[in-house]
Design a protein around this motif. Structure first.
Motif, mmCIF file in Angstrom:
data_model
loop_
_atom_site.group_PDB
_atom_site.id
_atom_site.type_symbol
_atom_site.label_atom_id
_atom_site.label_comp_id
_atom_site.label_asym_id
_atom_site.label_seq_id
_atom_site.Cartn_x
_atom_site.Cartn_y
_atom_site.Cartn_z
ATOM 1 N N PHE A 82 0.834 -1.191 0.000
ATOM 2 C CA PHE A 82 0.000 0.000 0.000
ATOM 3 C C PHE A 82 0.876 1.252 0.000
ATOM 4 O O PHE A 82 1.868 1.333 0.715
ATOM 5 C CB PHE A 82 -0.923 0.001 1.212
ATOM 6 N N HIS A 83 0.490 2.265 -0.780
ATOM 7 C CA HIS A 83 1.382 3.389 -1.079
ATOM 8 C C HIS A 83 1.778 4.201 0.147
ATOM 9 O O HIS A 83 2.887 4.752 0.196
ATOM 10 C CB HIS A 83 0.746 4.300 -2.137
ATOM 11 N N LEU A 84 0.929 4.304 1.150
ATOM 12 C CA LEU A 84 1.263 5.116 2.319
ATOM 13 C C LEU A 84 2.234 4.428 3.277
ATOM 14 O O LEU A 84 2.744 5.072 4.201
ATOM 15 C CB LEU A 84 -0.009 5.493 3.092
ATOM 16 N N THR A 101 -6.291 0.288 -9.398
ATOM 17 C CA THR A 101 -6.033 0.441 -7.962
ATOM 18 C C THR A 101 -4.640 1.047 -7.760
ATOM 19 O O THR A 101 -3.718 0.373 -7.298
ATOM 20 C CB THR A 101 -6.128 -0.918 -7.235
ATOM 21 N N PRO A 102 -4.470 2.319 -8.087
ATOM 22 C CA PRO A 102 -3.139 2.929 -8.051
ATOM 23 C C PRO A 102 -2.546 3.080 -6.664
ATOM 24 O O PRO A 102 -1.380 3.456 -6.542
ATOM 25 C CB PRO A 102 -3.383 4.301 -8.705
ATOM 26 N N TRP A 103 -3.310 2.795 -5.624
ATOM 27 C CA TRP A 103 -2.762 2.849 -4.266
ATOM 28 C C TRP A 103 -1.895 1.632 -3.952
ATOM 29 O O TRP A 103 -1.201 1.613 -2.956
ATOM 30 C CB TRP A 103 -3.886 2.968 -3.247
ATOM 31 N N TRP A 104 -1.953 0.629 -4.823
ATOM 32 C CA TRP A 104 -1.064 -0.520 -4.670
ATOM 33 C C TRP A 104 0.200 -0.299 -5.501
ATOM 34 O O TRP A 104 0.111 -0.062 -6.698
ATOM 35 C CB TRP A 104 -1.739 -1.809 -5.123
ATOM 36 N N LEU A 105 1.337 -0.413 -4.872
ATOM 37 C CA LEU A 105 2.620 -0.253 -5.563
ATOM 38 C C LEU A 105 3.264 -1.619 -5.760
ATOM 39 O O LEU A 105 3.269 -2.460 -4.849
ATOM 40 C CB LEU A 105 3.565 0.633 -4.753
ATOM 41 N N THR A 106 3.800 -1.834 -6.935
ATOM 42 C CA THR A 106 4.530 -3.059 -7.225
ATOM 43 C C THR A 106 5.953 -2.887 -6.713
ATOM 44 O O THR A 106 6.780 -2.237 -7.357
ATOM 45 C CB THR A 106 4.535 -3.344 -8.737
ATOM 46 N N GLU A 114 10.217 -8.756 4.758
ATOM 47 C CA GLU A 114 10.448 -7.322 4.507
ATOM 48 C C GLU A 114 9.161 -6.770 3.876
ATOM 49 O O GLU A 114 9.109 -6.508 2.681
ATOM 50 C CB GLU A 114 11.652 -7.116 3.594
ATOM 51 N N PRO A 115 8.135 -6.602 4.690
ATOM 52 C CA PRO A 115 6.787 -6.375 4.148
ATOM 53 C C PRO A 115 6.580 -5.065 3.412
ATOM 54 O O PRO A 115 5.660 -4.958 2.602
ATOM 55 C CB PRO A 115 5.888 -6.456 5.392
ATOM 56 N N GLU A 116 7.410 -4.065 3.671
ATOM 57 C CA GLU A 116 7.308 -2.808 2.921
ATOM 58 C C GLU A 116 8.448 -2.648 1.923
ATOM 59 O O GLU A 116 8.682 -1.551 1.420
ATOM 60 C CB GLU A 116 7.282 -1.601 3.868
ATOM 61 N N GLY A 117 9.147 -3.729 1.648
ATOM 62 C CA GLY A 117 10.238 -3.700 0.696
ATOM 63 C C GLY A 117 11.589 -3.703 1.384
ATOM 64 O O GLY A 117 11.685 -3.714 2.624
ATOM 65 N N SER A 282 -0.281 -12.260 -3.962
ATOM 66 C CA SER A 282 0.098 -11.855 -2.611
ATOM 67 C C SER A 282 0.063 -10.339 -2.538
ATOM 68 O O SER A 282 0.190 -9.640 -3.544
ATOM 69 C CB SER A 282 1.493 -12.366 -2.240
ATOM 70 N N SER A 283 -0.111 -9.840 -1.338
ATOM 71 C CA SER A 283 -0.085 -8.398 -1.103
ATOM 72 C C SER A 283 0.113 -8.159 0.384
ATOM 73 O O SER A 283 0.107 -9.099 1.190
ATOM 74 C CB SER A 283 -1.383 -7.731 -1.583
ATOM 75 N N GLY A 284 0.247 -6.896 0.736
ATOM 76 C CA GLY A 284 0.515 -6.523 2.122
ATOM 77 C C GLY A 284 -0.684 -6.598 3.032
ATOM 78 O O GLY A 284 -0.584 -6.185 4.195
ATOM 79 N N ASN A 285 -1.816 -7.133 2.567
ATOM 80 C CA ASN A 285 -2.978 -7.275 3.448
ATOM 81 C C ASN A 285 -3.629 -8.650 3.348
ATOM 82 O O ASN A 285 -4.795 -8.814 3.676
ATOM 83 C CB ASN A 285 -4.009 -6.178 3.159
ATOM 84 N N ILE A 286 -2.869 -9.652 2.910
ATOM 85 C CA ILE A 286 -3.399 -11.013 2.807
ATOM 86 C C ILE A 286 -2.592 -11.958 3.689
ATOM 87 O O ILE A 286 -1.369 -12.057 3.566
ATOM 88 C CB ILE A 286 -3.379 -11.533 1.359
ATOM 89 N N GLY A 287 -3.301 -12.666 4.573
ATOM 90 C CA GLY A 287 -2.708 -13.692 5.415
ATOM 91 C C GLY A 287 -3.618 -14.908 5.450
ATOM 92 O O GLY A 287 -4.361 -15.171 4.506
#
Length: 294
Positions: A82-84, A101-106, A114-117, A282-287
């Motif tokens: 997520f961009h924020l 969904t431009p709030w999602w960053l690849t 390393e969940p935020e990169g 996968s994404s930063g909000n899926i578990g």
């Protein structure tokens, strides 16, 4: 919370639910027709075990340490963040975003550890749900742990906590007595999260009060994979006894919503709400949360 105090959801600590008949689904107008939340119907579930929490970073780390498993996000080399939540340095390296969904960053290098990169870590988050986990990753964890994913019907039965025809695990009001009961978006999505519920991103798996069956965070925090193939006509085509989406559809079911859900965009933190994604996504909000046969 110290490392030794981090909550665990081992098989011995899972909750045995007696099963029974409950009203599954949703007939209200707050649902999404394409999701197939209804028509509601009586569904009967056999007894089963389910974890009180989503699988934590610590638990997944133990799995990886013992098996050397690499998640699909690691194999692919990127995941959605997520961009924020990304640093300015990470943001400067992002060259692709989904158009719708431009709030999602690849983010190259984003994965569960390393969940935020690159440069991010799990410090102070070992008791948070593991994220950037595909359905295929979750299945591999389950095989290692001797458990399985819950079916959608089991998940909803457990999430309701014994309440019938209620919107949330605690009732029909989102904030009874003005108190937050889940980790969802607070503010104007997707530009401002005032975090009045206490969290901008994920929360500990035991945040807030549990439902009537002792389950935590079945609304918000992270999406949780289920065993089923996603079927928009689920309630019309699956049996009333232990239903499961069996027909391969290309997408697996997810339940519960996440910290990014907001009534204006993704009102899917209701117990009857459904969503889907491909098994390798996968994404930063899926578990995920685990279950087992009784």
């Amino acid at each position: 919370m110290t490392e030794g105090d981090r909550p665990q959801a081992s098989l011995a600590e899972m909750i045995l639910l007696p099963g029974g008949t409950f009203r599954m689904g949703n007939d209200a107008s707050d649902g999404f027709p394409a999701d197939g939340e209804g028509p509601s119907r009586d569904v009967t579930i056999s007894p089963f075990y389910i974890a009180p929490y989503a699988v934590t970073n610590q638990e997944f780390a133990r799995f990886v340490d013992e098996t050397g498993y690499k998640t699909e996000a690691e194999v692919f080399g990127w995941s959605f963040v997520f961009h924020l939540l990304v640093s300015e340095q990470t943001r400067s390296t992002v060259s692709q975003v989904p158009v719708q969904t431009p709030w999602w960053l690849t983010v190259t290098g984003a994965y569960w550890r390393e969940p935020e990169g690159p440069g991010s870590s799990l410090e102070e988050r070992w008791d948070h749900p593991v994220i950037h986990i595909s359905w295929n990753d979750a299945i591999r964890y389950c095989q290692w742990a001797g458990v399985r994913l819950p079916t959608e019907a089991e998940w909803e039965f457990a999430a309701r906590g014994g309440l019938e025809r209620k919107t949330y695990p605690w009732g029909d009001l989102l904030k009874p007595d003005g108190q937050h009961h889940c980790n969802i978006w607070q503010g104007k999505f997707p530009v401002k999260n005032n975090a009045s519920d206490g969290y901008v991103g994920t929360a500990p798996v035991n945040a807030y009060e549990p439902n009537g069956y002792g389950l935590y965070n079945t609304s918000g925090n992270v999406w949780e994979w289920c065993a089923d193939w996603f079927m928009p006509n689920y309630h019309q085509t699956t049996p009333s006894l232990n239903p499961k989406g069996e027909a391969p559809s290309g997408n697996k079911s997810m339940r519960g919503g996440s910290y990014l859900c907001h009534r204006s965009y993704c009102n899917r933190y209701r117990v009857a709400a459904r969503s889907k994604n491909t098994p390798d996504s996968s994404s930063g909000n899926i578990g995920f949360r685990v279950a087992a046969d009784a």
